[in-house]
Design a protein around this motif. Structure first.
Motif, PDB file in Angstrom:
ATOM      1  N   THR A 121       0.796  -1.236   0.000  1.00  0.00           N
ATOM      2  CA  THR A 121       0.000   0.000   0.000  1.00  0.00           C
ATOM      3  C   THR A 121       0.825   1.282   0.000  1.00  0.00           C
ATOM      4  OG1 THR A 121      -0.111  -0.068   2.424  1.00  0.00           O
ATOM      5  CG2 THR A 121      -1.932  -1.100   1.212  1.00  0.00           C
ATOM      6  N   PHE A 122       2.162   1.211  -0.012  1.00  0.00           N
ATOM      7  CA  PHE A 122       2.975   2.429   0.095  1.00  0.00           C
ATOM      8  C   PHE A 122       2.711   3.361  -1.083  1.00  0.00           C
ATOM      9  CE2 PHE A 122       5.558  -0.458  -2.448  1.00  0.00           C
ATOM     10  CZ  PHE A 122       6.094   0.371  -3.426  1.00  0.00           C
ATOM     11  N   GLN A 123       2.936   4.641  -0.843  1.00  0.00           N
ATOM     12  CA  GLN A 123       2.716   5.650  -1.867  1.00  0.00           C
ATOM     13  C   GLN A 123       3.956   6.529  -2.001  1.00  0.00           C
ATOM     14  OE1 GLN A 123       0.004   5.940  -3.875  1.00  0.00           O
ATOM     15  NE2 GLN A 123      -0.871   4.116  -2.902  1.00  0.00           N
ATOM     16  N   LEU A 124       4.445   6.660  -3.239  1.00  0.00           N
ATOM     17  CA  LEU A 124       5.582   7.521  -3.534  1.00  0.00           C
ATOM     18  C   LEU A 124       5.219   8.439  -4.687  1.00  0.00           C
ATOM     19  CD1 LEU A 124       8.409   4.813  -3.628  1.00  0.00           C
ATOM     20  CD2 LEU A 124       7.804   6.256  -1.678  1.00  0.00           C
ATOM     21  N   ASN A 125       5.781   9.628  -4.663  1.00  0.00           N
ATOM     22  CA  ASN A 125       5.627  10.532  -5.801  1.00  0.00           C
ATOM     23  C   ASN A 125       6.821  10.379  -6.728  1.00  0.00           C
ATOM     24  OD1 ASN A 125       3.164  11.710  -4.906  1.00  0.00           O
ATOM     25  ND2 ASN A 125       4.323  12.958  -3.442  1.00  0.00           N
ATOM     26  N   CYS A 130      14.564   0.651 -11.283  1.00  0.00           N
ATOM     27  CA  CYS A 130      14.648  -0.720 -10.768  1.00  0.00           C
ATOM     28  C   CYS A 130      14.075  -0.778  -9.363  1.00  0.00           C
ATOM     29  CB  CYS A 130      16.106  -1.189 -10.747  1.00  0.00           C
ATOM     30  SG  CYS A 130      16.346  -2.817  -9.985  1.00  0.00           S
ATOM     31  N   ALA A 131      13.152  -1.700  -9.150  1.00  0.00           N
ATOM     32  CA  ALA A 131      12.661  -2.029  -7.805  1.00  0.00           C
ATOM     33  C   ALA A 131      13.113  -3.447  -7.491  1.00  0.00           C
ATOM     34  CB  ALA A 131      11.143  -1.916  -7.720  1.00  0.00           C
ATOM     35  N   CYS A 154       4.199  -2.255  -7.646  1.00  0.00           N
ATOM     36  CA  CYS A 154       5.392  -2.329  -8.495  1.00  0.00           C
ATOM     37  C   CYS A 154       5.130  -1.654  -9.836  1.00  0.00           C
ATOM     38  CB  CYS A 154       5.793  -3.784  -8.707  1.00  0.00           C
ATOM     39  SG  CYS A 154       6.426  -4.598  -7.214  1.00  0.00           S
ATOM     40  N   SER A 155       3.971  -1.922 -10.415  1.00  0.00           N
ATOM     41  CA  SER A 155       3.633  -1.319 -11.699  1.00  0.00           C
ATOM     42  C   SER A 155       3.537   0.196 -11.595  1.00  0.00           C
ATOM     43  CB  SER A 155       2.308  -1.897 -12.208  1.00  0.00           C
ATOM     44  OG  SER A 155       1.983  -1.371 -13.472  1.00  0.00           O
ATOM     45  N   ALA A 156       2.995   0.681 -10.480  1.00  0.00           N
ATOM     46  CA  ALA A 156       2.809   2.116 -10.304  1.00  0.00           C
ATOM     47  C   ALA A 156       4.110   2.861 -10.062  1.00  0.00           C
ATOM     48  CB  ALA A 156       1.852   2.375  -9.130  1.00  0.00           C
ATOM     49  N   HIS A 157       5.138   2.161  -9.585  1.00  0.00           N
ATOM     50  CA  HIS A 157       6.358   2.849  -9.171  1.00  0.00           C
ATOM     51  C   HIS A 157       7.591   2.474  -9.997  1.00  0.00           C
ATOM     52  CE1 HIS A 157       3.807   3.295  -5.522  1.00  0.00           C
ATOM     53  NE2 HIS A 157       4.342   4.495  -5.533  1.00  0.00           N
ATOM     54  N   ILE A 158       7.408   1.718 -11.070  1.00  0.00           N
ATOM     55  CA  ILE A 158       8.528   1.370 -11.952  1.00  0.00           C
ATOM     56  C   ILE A 158       8.285   1.990 -13.321  1.00  0.00           C
ATOM     57  CG2 ILE A 158       9.766  -0.515 -13.100  1.00  0.00           C
ATOM     58  CD1 ILE A 158       9.101  -2.295 -10.740  1.00  0.00           C
ATOM     59  N   GLN A 159       9.328   2.591 -13.878  1.00  0.00           N
ATOM     60  CA  GLN A 159       9.242   3.192 -15.201  1.00  0.00           C
ATOM     61  C   GLN A 159       8.927   2.135 -16.264  1.00  0.00           C
ATOM     62  OE1 GLN A 159       9.538   6.404 -15.690  1.00  0.00           O
ATOM     63  NE2 GLN A 159      10.997   7.293 -14.245  1.00  0.00           N
ATOM     64  N   GLY A 161       9.524  -0.213 -19.048  1.00  0.00           N
ATOM     65  CA  GLY A 161      10.767  -0.883 -19.402  1.00  0.00           C
ATOM     66  C   GLY A 161      11.690  -1.126 -18.234  1.00  0.00           C
ATOM     67  N   GLY A 162      11.274  -0.673 -17.024  1.00  0.00           N
ATOM     68  CA  GLY A 162      12.109  -0.834 -15.839  1.00  0.00           C
ATOM     69  C   GLY A 162      12.155  -2.271 -15.341  1.00  0.00           C
ATOM     70  N   ILE A 163      13.014  -2.491 -14.360  1.00  0.00           N
ATOM     71  CA  ILE A 163      13.340  -3.839 -13.898  1.00  0.00           C
ATOM     72  C   ILE A 163      12.798  -4.077 -12.481  1.00  0.00           C
ATOM     73  CG2 ILE A 163      15.248  -5.395 -13.312  1.00  0.00           C
ATOM     74  CD1 ILE A 163      14.841  -4.929 -16.304  1.00  0.00           C
ATOM     75  N   LEU A 164      12.295  -5.289 -12.257  1.00  0.00           N
ATOM     76  CA  LEU A 164      11.869  -5.756 -10.941  1.00  0.00           C
ATOM     77  C   LEU A 164      12.634  -7.034 -10.626  1.00  0.00           C
ATOM     78  CD1 LEU A 164       9.951  -5.800  -8.446  1.00  0.00           C
ATOM     79  CD2 LEU A 164       8.319  -7.058  -9.867  1.00  0.00           C
ATOM     80  N   VAL A 165      13.318  -7.054  -9.484  1.00  0.00           N
ATOM     81  CA  VAL A 165      14.088  -8.226  -9.065  1.00  0.00           C
ATOM     82  C   VAL A 165      13.482  -8.771  -7.778  1.00  0.00           C
ATOM     83  CG1 VAL A 165      16.354  -9.122  -8.417  1.00  0.00           C
ATOM     84  CG2 VAL A 165      16.190  -7.261 -10.091  1.00  0.00           C
ATOM     85  N   LEU A 166      13.076 -10.039  -7.810  1.00  0.00           N
ATOM     86  CA  LEU A 166      12.480 -10.702  -6.648  1.00  0.00           C
ATOM     87  C   LEU A 166      13.348 -11.886  -6.253  1.00  0.00           C
ATOM     88  CD1 LEU A 166       8.691 -10.730  -7.641  1.00  0.00           C
ATOM     89  CD2 LEU A 166       9.908  -9.072  -6.212  1.00  0.00           C
ATOM     90  N   ASP A 167      13.758 -11.905  -4.993  1.00  0.00           N
ATOM     91  CA  ASP A 167      14.687 -12.927  -4.515  1.00  0.00           C
ATOM     92  C   ASP A 167      14.114 -13.661  -3.310  1.00  0.00           C
ATOM     93  OD1 ASP A 167      17.175 -14.258  -3.566  1.00  0.00           O
ATOM     94  OD2 ASP A 167      17.130 -12.660  -2.059  1.00  0.00           O
TER      95      ASP A 167
END
Length: 277
Positions: A121-125, A130-131, A154-159, A161-167
């Motif tokens: 639920t976090f909100q950033l402007n 990369c997240a 994740c969709s709302a805060h990644i550009q 073509g940006g990258i998401l890494v889940l470990d």
């Protein structure tokens, strides 16, 4: 530190039956609250931080052409990855649900933007290149609604073509049998002696670890017993692809080495790299 004895345990089947998210349940763990000042001292991954950050940078540089990047650490803890990235000159943002850990991160990484918030639920402007969520954090998202909300964040805060890494650990490599390990750590005048009981419940796709720690003050010989329970929802690659419809899986690694191809039978970790479509 004012340490109190505590046993933090609930049968995981009861949590599932009552519809309680592991993400909500985990917020009460002692290592995220009263023992937060010992978080770094007891974290066995501290020595691997630079290698993990180098992995992140190699992945981002592979898929994004620009020379400067911004990063979002989801469940950043005390900010060990953020600190390394900030020292290299990158723009960094961290989010964590623990007030105590965020306060430590603010002292450790004063140049970072740090937000107290839930990963659902976090909100950033801001939007980042990369997240990432490293070291078994996103696996607290135990319900389909949790993963859907996380994917939306994740969709709302990644550009584009940006990258998401889940470990996470490669839990399918774990035996269903109980495994016991032991470790000792020190911090100032304290000794933390911890016994860890791990068990994979494949029938429920749940991994459970019970941490029983004796925290002893060496100057007074006073000791306290802390029991923490960690619960993880086990996701495989197909699960992640299903829950991240706005992202395309571009690679999967078995360790923090960009040459380590993921093998479900032998890899220590499952590190999935997605690109926003």
């Amino acid at each position: 530190m004012n340490i109190k004895n505590v046993i933090y345990y609930t049968p995981y089947k009861k949590l599932i039956k009552n519809g309680v998210s592991f993400s909500d349940y985990s917020k009460g763990k002692s290592y995220y609250t009263q023992l937060a000042p010992l978080f770094d001292a007891t974290n066995p991954r501290q020595l691997h931080t630079q290698a993990e950050v180098s992995f992140l940078l190699s992945i981002v540089k592979r898929y994004l052409p620009q020379k400067q990047y911004s990063f979002l650490d989801i469940a950043c803890g005390t900010g060990r990855h953020l600190k390394e990235l900030a020292m290299k000159g990158y723009q960094v943002i961290g989010v964590d649900a623990s007030k105590e850990l965020i306060n430590i991160a603010r002292k450790s990484v004063p140049d970072a933007t740090l937000v107290l918030g839930d990963m659902r639920t976090f909100q950033l402007n801001a939007k980042v290149d990369c997240a990432y969520s490293l070291w078994d954090s996103y696996v607290y998202l135990s319900r389909p609604d949790d993963m859907k909300a996380f994917a939306n964040q994740c969709s709302a805060h990644i550009q584009q073509g940006g990258i998401l890494v889940l470990d996470s650990k490669n839990y399918y490599r774990e035996s269903p049998k109980v495994r016991i390990t032991h470790r000792i750590a020190t911090s100032d005048n304290l000794t933390i002696d911890t016994l860890i009981r791990r068990e994979f419940h494949p029938e429920d796709k749940v991994f459970e670890a019970i941490f029983t720690s004796i925290v002893e003050d060496r100057t007074t010989s006073e000791a306290h017993v802390i029991v923490d329970q960690t619960l993880a929802r086990v996701y495989d690659i197909a699960d992640l692809e299903k829950y991240l419809p706005g992202f395309r899986l571009v690679n999967c690694y078995g360790d923090f080495n960009d040459n380590s191809e993921f093998n479900p039978k032998t890899s220590e970790r499952l590190i999935a790299v997605f690109q926003k479509a």
